[in-house]
Design an enzyme around this catalytic site. Structure first.
Site, PDB file in Angstrom:
ATOM      1  N   ARG A 141       0.709  -1.036  -0.093  1.00  0.00           N
ATOM      2  CA  ARG A 141       0.138   0.097  -0.187  1.00  0.00           C
ATOM      3  C   ARG A 141       0.774   1.371   0.031  1.00  0.00           C
ATOM      4  NH1 ARG A 141      -5.152  -1.967   2.143  1.00  0.00           N
ATOM      5  NH2 ARG A 141      -6.056   0.223   2.296  1.00  0.00           N
ATOM      6  N   TYR A 144       0.749   4.381  -2.526  1.00  0.00           N
ATOM      7  CA  TYR A 144      -0.467   5.255  -2.425  1.00  0.00           C
ATOM      8  C   TYR A 144      -0.384   6.198  -1.179  1.00  0.00           C
ATOM      9  CZ  TYR A 144      -5.474   6.532  -1.964  1.00  0.00           C
ATOM     10  OH  TYR A 144      -6.716   7.249  -1.974  1.00  0.00           O
ATOM     11  N   ASN A 173     -13.156   6.404   3.711  1.00  0.00           N
ATOM     12  CA  ASN A 173     -13.688   5.310   2.724  1.00  0.00           C
ATOM     13  C   ASN A 173     -15.308   5.958   2.220  1.00  0.00           C
ATOM     14  OD1 ASN A 173     -12.082   3.749   4.538  1.00  0.00           O
ATOM     15  ND2 ASN A 173     -12.610   2.226   2.724  1.00  0.00           N
ATOM     16  N   ARG A 185     -13.043  -2.269  -4.666  1.00  0.00           N
ATOM     17  CA  ARG A 185     -13.539  -1.796  -3.221  1.00  0.00           C
ATOM     18  C   ARG A 185     -14.450  -2.339  -2.626  1.00  0.00           C
ATOM     19  NH1 ARG A 185     -12.435   4.749  -4.075  1.00  0.00           N
ATOM     20  NH2 ARG A 185     -12.798   4.343  -6.048  1.00  0.00           N
ATOM     21  N   PHE A 190     -19.328  -6.147  -2.894  1.00  0.00           N
ATOM     22  CA  PHE A 190     -20.062  -7.055  -2.166  1.00  0.00           C
ATOM     23  C   PHE A 190     -21.697  -6.651  -3.024  1.00  0.00           C
ATOM     24  CE2 PHE A 190     -18.388  -7.040   2.523  1.00  0.00           C
ATOM     25  CZ  PHE A 190     -17.175  -7.690   2.070  1.00  0.00           C
ATOM     26  N   ASP A 271      -3.388  -4.377   5.510  1.00  0.00           N
ATOM     27  CA  ASP A 271      -4.612  -4.107   5.601  1.00  0.00           C
ATOM     28  C   ASP A 271      -5.024  -3.376   6.877  1.00  0.00           C
ATOM     29  OD1 ASP A 271      -7.279  -5.019   3.539  1.00  0.00           O
ATOM     30  OD2 ASP A 271      -7.801  -4.307   5.468  1.00  0.00           O
ATOM     31  N   ARG A 275     -10.652   1.689  11.250  1.00  0.00           N
ATOM     32  CA  ARG A 275     -10.429   3.168  11.042  1.00  0.00           C
ATOM     33  C   ARG A 275     -11.736   3.885  11.230  1.00  0.00           C
ATOM     34  NH1 ARG A 275      -9.478   3.082   4.786  1.00  0.00           N
ATOM     35  NH2 ARG A 275      -7.335   2.760   5.337  1.00  0.00           N
TER      36      ARG A 275
HETATM   37  P1  NAD Z   1     -11.263   6.933  -8.814  1.00  0.00           P
HETATM   38  O1  NAD Z   1     -10.305   5.905  -9.243  1.00  0.00           O
HETATM   39  O2  NAD Z   1     -12.598   6.840  -9.346  1.00  0.00           O
HETATM   40  O3  NAD Z   1     -10.909   8.483  -9.578  1.00  0.00           O
HETATM   41  C1  NAD Z   1      -9.649   8.844 -10.080  1.00  0.00           C
HETATM   42  C2  NAD Z   1      -9.602   9.699 -11.039  1.00  0.00           C
HETATM   43  O4  NAD Z   1      -8.449  10.075 -11.419  1.00  0.00           O
HETATM   44  C3  NAD Z   1      -9.985   8.735 -12.179  1.00  0.00           C
HETATM   45  O5  NAD Z   1     -10.923   9.371 -13.342  1.00  0.00           O
HETATM   46  C4  NAD Z   1      -8.658   8.513 -12.997  1.00  0.00           C
HETATM   47  O6  NAD Z   1      -8.816   8.152 -14.302  1.00  0.00           O
HETATM   48  C5  NAD Z   1      -8.083   9.893 -12.464  1.00  0.00           C
HETATM   49  N1  NAD Z   1      -6.482   9.578 -12.657  1.00  0.00           N
HETATM   50  C6  NAD Z   1      -5.714   8.712 -12.064  1.00  0.00           C
HETATM   51  N2  NAD Z   1      -4.584   8.977 -12.479  1.00  0.00           N
HETATM   52  C7  NAD Z   1      -4.449   9.947 -13.094  1.00  0.00           C
HETATM   53  C8  NAD Z   1      -3.326  10.613 -13.629  1.00  0.00           C
HETATM   54  N3  NAD Z   1      -1.999  10.456 -13.741  1.00  0.00           N
HETATM   55  N4  NAD Z   1      -3.665  12.007 -14.525  1.00  0.00           N
HETATM   56  C9  NAD Z   1      -5.033  12.377 -14.814  1.00  0.00           C
HETATM   57  N5  NAD Z   1      -5.931  11.468 -14.284  1.00  0.00           N
HETATM   58  C10 NAD Z   1      -5.648  10.448 -13.398  1.00  0.00           C
HETATM   59  O7  NAD Z   1     -10.997   7.475  -7.230  1.00  0.00           O
HETATM   60  P2  NAD Z   1     -12.282   7.980  -6.385  1.00  0.00           P
HETATM   61  O8  NAD Z   1     -12.682   7.348  -5.285  1.00  0.00           O
HETATM   62  O9  NAD Z   1     -12.983   9.056  -7.224  1.00  0.00           O
HETATM   63  O10 NAD Z   1     -10.942   8.925  -5.643  1.00  0.00           O
HETATM   64  C11 NAD Z   1     -10.703  10.268  -6.260  1.00  0.00           C
HETATM   65  C12 NAD Z   1      -9.716  11.008  -5.105  1.00  0.00           C
HETATM   66  O11 NAD Z   1      -9.989  10.803  -3.874  1.00  0.00           O
HETATM   67  C13 NAD Z   1      -8.471  10.284  -5.236  1.00  0.00           C
HETATM   68  O12 NAD Z   1      -7.308  11.308  -5.240  1.00  0.00           O
HETATM   69  C14 NAD Z   1      -8.363   9.453  -4.141  1.00  0.00           C
HETATM   70  O13 NAD Z   1      -7.166   9.402  -3.460  1.00  0.00           O
HETATM   71  C15 NAD Z   1      -9.124  10.137  -2.907  1.00  0.00           C
HETATM   72  N6  NAD Z   1      -9.767   9.260  -1.954  1.00  0.00           N
HETATM   73  C16 NAD Z   1     -10.910   8.684  -2.122  1.00  0.00           C
HETATM   74  C17 NAD Z   1     -11.398   7.883  -1.385  1.00  0.00           C
HETATM   75  C18 NAD Z   1     -12.661   6.955  -1.622  1.00  0.00           C
HETATM   76  O14 NAD Z   1     -12.915   6.216  -0.700  1.00  0.00           O
HETATM   77  N7  NAD Z   1     -13.419   7.105  -2.702  1.00  0.00           N
HETATM   78  C19 NAD Z   1     -10.789   7.707  -0.049  1.00  0.00           C
HETATM   79  C20 NAD Z   1      -9.825   8.578   0.310  1.00  0.00           C
HETATM   80  C21 NAD Z   1      -9.200   9.393  -0.756  1.00  0.00           C
HETATM   81  N1  UDP Z   2     -12.565  -6.059   1.497  1.00  0.00           N
HETATM   82  C1  UDP Z   2     -13.078  -7.367   1.656  1.00  0.00           C
HETATM   83  N2  UDP Z   2     -13.544  -8.017   0.513  1.00  0.00           N
HETATM   84  C2  UDP Z   2     -13.507  -7.289  -0.565  1.00  0.00           C
HETATM   85  C3  UDP Z   2     -12.670  -6.160  -0.801  1.00  0.00           C
HETATM   86  C4  UDP Z   2     -12.372  -5.669   0.332  1.00  0.00           C
HETATM   87  O1  UDP Z   2     -13.370  -8.004   2.788  1.00  0.00           O
HETATM   88  O2  UDP Z   2     -14.173  -7.923  -1.433  1.00  0.00           O
HETATM   89  C5  UDP Z   2     -12.033  -5.602   2.880  1.00  0.00           C
HETATM   90  C6  UDP Z   2     -10.467  -5.147   2.760  1.00  0.00           C
HETATM   91  O3  UDP Z   2      -9.663  -6.005   3.125  1.00  0.00           O
HETATM   92  C7  UDP Z   2     -10.487  -3.832   3.464  1.00  0.00           C
HETATM   93  C8  UDP Z   2     -11.804  -3.128   3.622  1.00  0.00           C
HETATM   94  O4  UDP Z   2     -12.802  -4.385   3.089  1.00  0.00           O
HETATM   95  O5  UDP Z   2     -10.250  -4.326   5.189  1.00  0.00           O
HETATM   96  C9  UDP Z   2     -12.130  -2.008   2.888  1.00  0.00           C
HETATM   97  O6  UDP Z   2     -11.539  -2.168   1.603  1.00  0.00           O
HETATM   98  P1  UDP Z   2     -11.447  -1.521   0.403  1.00  0.00           P
HETATM   99  O7  UDP Z   2     -10.492  -1.748  -0.497  1.00  0.00           O
HETATM  100  O8  UDP Z   2     -12.657  -0.980  -0.079  1.00  0.00           O
HETATM  101  O9  UDP Z   2     -10.754   0.011   0.941  1.00  0.00           O
HETATM  102  P2  UDP Z   2      -9.538   0.130   1.993  1.00  0.00           P
HETATM  103  O10 UDP Z   2      -8.846  -1.041   2.314  1.00  0.00           O
HETATM  104  O11 UDP Z   2      -8.493   1.045   1.074  1.00  0.00           O
HETATM  105  O12 UDP Z   2     -10.052   1.062   3.188  1.00  0.00           O
END
Ligand code: NAD
Ligand code: UDP
Length: 309
Positions: A141, A144, A173, A185, A190, A271, A275
């Site tokens: 991880r 990232y 999340n 995710r 699920f 993992d 959180r």
């Molecule tokens: P997502 O993967 O759906 O969206 C990310 C977008 O960024 C996509 O459209 C992808 O094509 C674009 N992208 C990736 N690399 C790129 C690059 N090098 N240049 C231009 N575009 C690029 O993810 P999301 O869930 O919409 O997340 C959006 C942002 O929020 C991310 O920065 C992520 O780290 C942050 N974030 C999301 C969550 C969540 O739970 N969804 C949690 C924490 C942080």
């Molecule tokens: N997870 C799971 N089954 C799945 C996908 C994810 O049990 O099919 C678990 C994963 O191991 C983690 C939690 O769900 O503990 C959240 O995972 P996700 O990838 O959504 O987000 P993150 O780990 O980045 O919070």
């Protein structure tokens, strides 16, 4: 009317943000390289006069006139950000650098979409912004987590050294319509598995916890943070309701009326075991807290997936 750049605007969160910014009457430039995003998420906006799409990679410099930048470009799902680990770290670092340079040149305000992953596998629970985290620098991880941490550092440095007007949000999340069904995710996995009658994949024993925020709540917090004139953050944005993955699976099975079985798969390394956001700061500074309960948000998300699979 402001000119607002949204990087990652064709992604899950980014496309909802573009909707909101267009609704507020802004000119929105949606920049994306379509790595995990798709034009389907923004096709309804292409006919809007205030909306433009630019296919571009944030790892390369970009120039335009802007008043605000939301920097979201980065894959967020573990299987996707681990597919090209070096590419992910470069997106975090070079993307932040290029967008901060653009903000500096334009005198624009810039918001970074950071993450609860900066806390790693936390020893403090719930996590306040003052907690400095427990992150492995050399795990699957790390590309990232550490990428997002150094991006925060760059934001802070540009603020101190160059006076750039920065904002940092730490997103916990988030789920909702427009998650990719193959995204990997947990919420999308699920729901898709339950709707298709496939086995529900529980990683580990399912006792690990997460706190799930519905996307509309997140967008409201994100918008408030950008519009706030005197608070840079970082600020946690998430829903403090905390659930084990087994509890989540049970809810999804019940709400989809599915007969899918639970199967247990290996827990990926590093993992996080638990959180939950401490959102006191968001309440105090932004007068923000999420309003959508997990079950209500799941129903909306399930409806969305029923429509596309
Ligand atoms: P997502 O993967 O759906 O969206 C990310 C977008 O960024 C996509 O459209 C992808 O094509 C674009 N992208 C990736 N690399 C790129 C690059 N090098 N240049 C231009 N575009 C690029 O993810 P999301 O869930 O919409 O997340 C959006 C942002 O929020 C991310 O920065 C992520 O780290 C942050 N974030 C999301 C969550 C969540 O739970 N969804 C949690 C924490 C942080
Ligand atoms: N997870 C799971 N089954 C799945 C996908 C994810 O049990 O099919 C678990 C994963 O191991 C983690 C939690 O769900 O503990 C959240 O995972 P996700 O990838 O959504 O987000 P993150 O780990 O980045 O919070």
């Amino acid at each position: 009317m402001k000119r607002i750049l949204v990087t990652g605007g064709a992604g899950f969160v980014g496309s909802h943000l573009c909707d909101r910014l267009i609704k507020e009457g802004n000119h929105v430039i949606c920049l994306d390289n379509l790595y995990t995003g798709t034009m389907d998420h923004i096709s309804h906006l292409l006919s809007q006069p205030g909306f433009e799409f630019v296919e571009h990679d944030v790892r390369e410099p970009f120039d335009t006139k802007v008043d605000q930048i939301y920097n979201l470009a980065c894959p967020a799902s573990p299987p996707f950000y681990q597919e090209d680990m070096v590419g992910t770290s470069k997106t975090c670092f070079l993307g932040a650098l290029n967008m901060l340079e653009l903000a500096k040149k334009n005198g624009a305000r810039i918001l970074q979409a950071s993450t609860s992953e900066v806390y790693g596998d936390p020893e403090m629970h719930p996590q306040p912004e003052t907690y400095r985290g427990c992150v492995n620098t050399v795990g699957i991880r790390s590309c990232y987590d550490e990428g997002k941490r150094v991006a925060e550092t760059l934001f802070f440095s540009y603020h101190l050294q160059h006076g750039v007007d920065t904002r940092i949000i730490r997103i916990f999340n988030t789920y909702g319509p427009r998650m990719n069904p193959d995204d990997g995710r947990v919420v999308s996995n699920f729901i898709v598995q339950a709707l298709k009658g496939e086995d529900i994949t529980i990683y580990g024993d399912g006792s690990q916890t997460r706190s799930f925020c519905y996307v509309d709540d997140l967008i409201e917090g994100m918008y408030r943070m950008m519009e706030n004139d005197d608070f840079c953050g970082p600020v946690n944005l998430g829903n403090p309701g905390e659930f084990t993955m087994l509890e989540l699976a049970e809810k999804v099975l019940r709400l989809t009326n599915s007969k899918s079985r639970l199967i247990y798969c290996p827990l990926p390394s590093d993992d996080p075991t638990k959180r939950r956001p401490d959102i006191s700061l968001a309440k105090e500074k932004l007068n923000w807290q999420p309003g959508i309960k997990l079950e209500d948000g799941l129903v909306k998300t399930i409806d969305y997936f029923k429509g596309i699979i």
